[in-house]
Design a protein around this motif. Sequence first.
Motif, PDB file in Angstrom:
ATOM      1  N   PRO A 144       0.820  -1.218   0.000  1.00  0.00           N
ATOM      2  CA  PRO A 144       0.000   0.000   0.000  1.00  0.00           C
ATOM      3  C   PRO A 144       0.850   1.263   0.000  1.00  0.00           C
ATOM      4  O   PRO A 144       2.025   1.241   0.356  1.00  0.00           O
ATOM      5  CB  PRO A 144      -0.789  -0.121   1.307  1.00  0.00           C
ATOM      6  N   PHE A 145       0.226   2.348  -0.385  1.00  0.00           N
ATOM      7  CA  PHE A 145       0.833   3.669  -0.299  1.00  0.00           C
ATOM      8  C   PHE A 145       0.176   4.426   0.846  1.00  0.00           C
ATOM      9  O   PHE A 145      -1.032   4.330   1.054  1.00  0.00           O
ATOM     10  CB  PHE A 145       0.628   4.448  -1.606  1.00  0.00           C
ATOM     11  N   ASP A 146       0.967   5.188   1.587  1.00  0.00           N
ATOM     12  CA  ASP A 146       0.371   5.998   2.643  1.00  0.00           C
ATOM     13  C   ASP A 146      -0.223   7.262   2.048  1.00  0.00           C
ATOM     14  O   ASP A 146      -0.165   7.484   0.828  1.00  0.00           O
ATOM     15  CB  ASP A 146       1.387   6.303   3.751  1.00  0.00           C
ATOM     16  N   ASP A 147      -0.794   8.100   2.894  1.00  0.00           N
ATOM     17  CA  ASP A 147      -1.499   9.287   2.399  1.00  0.00           C
ATOM     18  C   ASP A 147      -0.566  10.324   1.777  1.00  0.00           C
ATOM     19  O   ASP A 147      -1.029  11.229   1.086  1.00  0.00           O
ATOM     20  CB  ASP A 147      -2.308   9.930   3.534  1.00  0.00           C
ATOM     21  N   SER A 148       0.735  10.197   2.029  1.00  0.00           N
ATOM     22  CA  SER A 148       1.684  11.132   1.419  1.00  0.00           C
ATOM     23  C   SER A 148       2.186  10.626   0.076  1.00  0.00           C
ATOM     24  O   SER A 148       2.955  11.305  -0.598  1.00  0.00           O
ATOM     25  CB  SER A 148       2.876  11.356   2.362  1.00  0.00           C
ATOM     26  N   GLY A 149       1.770   9.414  -0.307  1.00  0.00           N
ATOM     27  CA  GLY A 149       2.176   8.856  -1.594  1.00  0.00           C
ATOM     28  C   GLY A 149       3.393   7.958  -1.541  1.00  0.00           C
ATOM     29  O   GLY A 149       3.885   7.535  -2.597  1.00  0.00           O
ATOM     30  N   SER A 150       3.870   7.636  -0.344  1.00  0.00           N
ATOM     31  CA  SER A 150       5.043   6.776  -0.203  1.00  0.00           C
ATOM     32  C   SER A 150       4.599   5.316  -0.074  1.00  0.00           C
ATOM     33  O   SER A 150       3.675   5.003   0.680  1.00  0.00           O
ATOM     34  CB  SER A 150       5.859   7.165   1.031  1.00  0.00           C
ATOM     35  N   GLU A 151       5.282   4.434  -0.796  1.00  0.00           N
ATOM     36  CA  GLU A 151       4.957   3.013  -0.713  1.00  0.00           C
ATOM     37  C   GLU A 151       5.455   2.443   0.609  1.00  0.00           C
ATOM     38  O   GLU A 151       6.575   2.720   1.036  1.00  0.00           O
ATOM     39  CB  GLU A 151       5.596   2.256  -1.876  1.00  0.00           C
ATOM     40  N   LEU A 152       4.612   1.635   1.241  1.00  0.00           N
ATOM     41  CA  LEU A 152       4.966   0.995   2.501  1.00  0.00           C
ATOM     42  C   LEU A 152       5.417  -0.442   2.240  1.00  0.00           C
ATOM     43  O   LEU A 152       4.809  -1.157   1.446  1.00  0.00           O
ATOM     44  CB  LEU A 152       3.765   0.988   3.452  1.00  0.00           C
ATOM     45  N   ASP A 153       6.481  -0.851   2.906  1.00  0.00           N
ATOM     46  CA  ASP A 153       7.011  -2.199   2.736  1.00  0.00           C
ATOM     47  C   ASP A 153       6.169  -3.166   3.569  1.00  0.00           C
ATOM     48  O   ASP A 153       6.515  -3.499   4.706  1.00  0.00           O
ATOM     49  CB  ASP A 153       8.482  -2.246   3.171  1.00  0.00           C
ATOM     50  N   ALA A 154       5.051  -3.599   3.001  1.00  0.00           N
ATOM     51  CA  ALA A 154       4.142  -4.495   3.719  1.00  0.00           C
ATOM     52  C   ALA A 154       3.169  -5.097   2.715  1.00  0.00           C
ATOM     53  O   ALA A 154       2.212  -4.450   2.303  1.00  0.00           O
ATOM     54  CB  ALA A 154       3.388  -3.748   4.810  1.00  0.00           C
ATOM     55  N   PRO A 177       2.586   0.406  10.307  1.00  0.00           N
ATOM     56  CA  PRO A 177       1.886   1.531   9.676  1.00  0.00           C
ATOM     57  C   PRO A 177       0.975   1.096   8.541  1.00  0.00           C
ATOM     58  O   PRO A 177      -0.061   1.720   8.297  1.00  0.00           O
ATOM     59  CB  PRO A 177       3.017   2.431   9.173  1.00  0.00           C
ATOM     60  N   ALA A 178       1.331   0.017   7.847  1.00  0.00           N
ATOM     61  CA  ALA A 178       0.475  -0.456   6.758  1.00  0.00           C
ATOM     62  C   ALA A 178      -0.843  -0.990   7.308  1.00  0.00           C
ATOM     63  O   ALA A 178      -1.915  -0.731   6.746  1.00  0.00           O
ATOM     64  CB  ALA A 178       1.192  -1.534   5.950  1.00  0.00           C
ATOM     65  N   LEU A 179      -0.791  -1.739   8.416  1.00  0.00           N
ATOM     66  CA  LEU A 179      -2.015  -2.256   9.018  1.00  0.00           C
ATOM     67  C   LEU A 179      -2.907  -1.114   9.482  1.00  0.00           C
ATOM     68  O   LEU A 179      -4.131  -1.136   9.281  1.00  0.00           O
ATOM     69  CB  LEU A 179      -1.677  -3.182  10.187  1.00  0.00           C
ATOM     70  N   GLU A 180      -2.313  -0.093  10.087  1.00  0.00           N
ATOM     71  CA  GLU A 180      -3.103   1.071  10.486  1.00  0.00           C
ATOM     72  C   GLU A 180      -3.728   1.750   9.265  1.00  0.00           C
ATOM     73  O   GLU A 180      -4.871   2.221   9.324  1.00  0.00           O
ATOM     74  CB  GLU A 180      -2.229   2.061  11.254  1.00  0.00           C
ATOM     75  N   GLN A 181      -2.968   1.804   8.156  1.00  0.00           N
ATOM     76  CA  GLN A 181      -3.488   2.421   6.938  1.00  0.00           C
ATOM     77  C   GLN A 181      -4.695   1.653   6.419  1.00  0.00           C
ATOM     78  O   GLN A 181      -5.714   2.231   6.035  1.00  0.00           O
ATOM     79  CB  GLN A 181      -2.389   2.451   5.871  1.00  0.00           C
ATOM     80  N   ALA A 228      -9.984  -5.139  -7.882  1.00  0.00           N
ATOM     81  CA  ALA A 228     -10.597  -3.848  -7.550  1.00  0.00           C
ATOM     82  C   ALA A 228     -10.571  -3.605  -6.042  1.00  0.00           C
ATOM     83  O   ALA A 228     -10.315  -2.485  -5.588  1.00  0.00           O
ATOM     84  CB  ALA A 228     -12.023  -3.794  -8.074  1.00  0.00           C
ATOM     85  N   ILE A 229     -10.821  -4.661  -5.257  1.00  0.00           N
ATOM     86  CA  ILE A 229     -10.800  -4.505  -3.800  1.00  0.00           C
ATOM     87  C   ILE A 229      -9.380  -4.237  -3.318  1.00  0.00           C
ATOM     88  O   ILE A 229      -9.146  -3.368  -2.474  1.00  0.00           O
ATOM     89  CB  ILE A 229     -11.373  -5.757  -3.112  1.00  0.00           C
ATOM     90  N   GLU A 230      -8.410  -4.977  -3.866  1.00  0.00           N
ATOM     91  CA  GLU A 230      -7.014  -4.763  -3.478  1.00  0.00           C
ATOM     92  C   GLU A 230      -6.576  -3.339  -3.770  1.00  0.00           C
ATOM     93  O   GLU A 230      -5.924  -2.692  -2.939  1.00  0.00           O
ATOM     94  CB  GLU A 230      -6.111  -5.753  -4.211  1.00  0.00           C
ATOM     95  N   ARG A 231      -6.936  -2.835  -4.943  1.00  0.00           N
ATOM     96  CA  ARG A 231      -6.508  -1.491  -5.334  1.00  0.00           C
ATOM     97  C   ARG A 231      -7.270  -0.411  -4.573  1.00  0.00           C
ATOM     98  O   ARG A 231      -6.780   0.707  -4.413  1.00  0.00           O
ATOM     99  CB  ARG A 231      -6.652  -1.316  -6.851  1.00  0.00           C
ATOM    100  N   MET A 232      -8.456  -0.745  -4.085  1.00  0.00           N
ATOM    101  CA  MET A 232      -9.213   0.188  -3.258  1.00  0.00           C
ATOM    102  C   MET A 232      -8.454   0.492  -1.966  1.00  0.00           C
ATOM    103  O   MET A 232      -8.512   1.601  -1.434  1.00  0.00           O
ATOM    104  CB  MET A 232     -10.574  -0.421  -2.945  1.00  0.00           C
ATOM    105  N   LEU A 233      -7.724  -0.525  -1.450  1.00  0.00           N
ATOM    106  CA  LEU A 233      -6.936  -0.351  -0.230  1.00  0.00           C
ATOM    107  C   LEU A 233      -5.512   0.085  -0.523  1.00  0.00           C
ATOM    108  O   LEU A 233      -4.728   0.299   0.400  1.00  0.00           O
ATOM    109  CB  LEU A 233      -6.907  -1.662   0.560  1.00  0.00           C
ATOM    110  N   TRP A 234      -5.180   0.220  -1.773  1.00  0.00           N
ATOM    111  CA  TRP A 234      -3.803   0.466  -2.219  1.00  0.00           C
ATOM    112  C   TRP A 234      -3.376   1.914  -2.012  1.00  0.00           C
ATOM    113  O   TRP A 234      -2.276   2.202  -1.575  1.00  0.00           O
ATOM    114  CB  TRP A 234      -3.715   0.085  -3.691  1.00  0.00           C
ATOM    115  N   ARG A 235      -4.268   2.822  -2.344  1.00  0.00           N
ATOM    116  CA  ARG A 235      -3.951   4.254  -2.286  1.00  0.00           C
ATOM    117  C   ARG A 235      -5.007   4.998  -1.478  1.00  0.00           C
ATOM    118  O   ARG A 235      -6.076   4.436  -1.192  1.00  0.00           O
ATOM    119  CB  ARG A 235      -3.855   4.843  -3.696  1.00  0.00           C
ATOM    120  N   PRO A 236      -4.748   6.260  -1.122  1.00  0.00           N
ATOM    121  CA  PRO A 236      -5.737   7.023  -0.352  1.00  0.00           C
ATOM    122  C   PRO A 236      -7.089   7.053  -1.042  1.00  0.00           C
ATOM    123  O   PRO A 236      -7.176   7.171  -2.263  1.00  0.00           O
ATOM    124  CB  PRO A 236      -5.116   8.428  -0.271  1.00  0.00           C
ATOM    125  N   ILE A 237      -8.145   6.912  -0.233  1.00  0.00           N
ATOM    126  CA  ILE A 237      -9.500   6.953  -0.769  1.00  0.00           C
ATOM    127  C   ILE A 237      -9.900   8.405  -1.002  1.00  0.00           C
ATOM    128  O   ILE A 237      -9.829   9.235  -0.106  1.00  0.00           O
ATOM    129  CB  ILE A 237     -10.489   6.288   0.199  1.00  0.00           C
TER     130      ILE A 237
END
Length: 316
Positions: A4-14, A49-53, A147-156
């Motif tokens: 996933p990517f966090d809200d700042s656009g950085s990819e998380l190693d998870a 942080p990925a789980l929290e995201q 589609a579900i995976e990508r829904m959780l991939w980046r900020p909604i």
Amino acid sequence: MLKPFDDSGSELDALYSVEPRSNGFDLIVESRGGSDHGPNAARNSEYAPALEQHLTRMGALGMVLDDLQVASSIAMKLPELDRRVSLDKFPLPLALSPATDVRELRHSIGRASAAFGRTDGSDRGNRTKRMRLRMQWPGAAGMTVNAIERMLWRPIAPATDVQPTDDPRELQKRVAQATAHIRAAAKRGTVQPPPGQTTPPKASGTLSRFVRDPNVIAWVLNEAAGNCEICRHAAPFLRAGGEPFLEVHHVRPLGDGGPDTVDNAVACCPNCHRQLHHDRNRDTLRQNAIASIARLRDYPLTATADTVTPATTVIL
């Protein structure tokens, strides 16, 4: 699997993946392991942080954490019932929301993971095991795994933020704007149901009518894809602009206390719409619609229809 990517656009190693279910999906979060200083390379180093995201994004969509299981290689040899864990501060099933303390929830998941398999009652084990989060979410109906995976991939981000209006002509213009935004988001695989209005306000004048949300109308019409959701037949004709002629109907009318939300609205052809309003068996037709369309809810009657002139039919 994705990271996933966090809200700042950085990819998380998870790494994470998704498995579909009849009433939602399972989110599988891969375990953290290895060492930055040891012989084995670290993996999924940003597990926390990925789980929290993920929890934050699922909370924004009102999902329910129905069950939690350890999914490590050792746990997977056990019966499913023995893989389940309980949380110390959060009862399951847990309705997630934007107000959920995701950090404390993540810590609670970590404690449950660490205590799994121990007989001394301690929680000194691995807090970042491979976990399976079983999610209830009607919005997953009809969505692909990707589609579900990508829904959780980046900020909604909302597909559209066109504002509600009580003016019928203006509403149709705004529905057209919202439709364009929603279709663009659908092509990207990021379209989400709008929140709608649980208690639509009323606008006073010579005629009192409900303020309608064009985003809800546009989303329902996009879901219908040109077919009546009641009889399943194609729209009877196309409008001058090329759009299928369908009408949006509130299963529980706004005048009866129904909300202006996607789980209370269907797109239907004119014949089915008139039947839903006037057929002698309209209550049965209404219940059949709720039973056959996964997103619909059976909202209770909470108001009398003569409190307002509804003017809720939208023809597009």
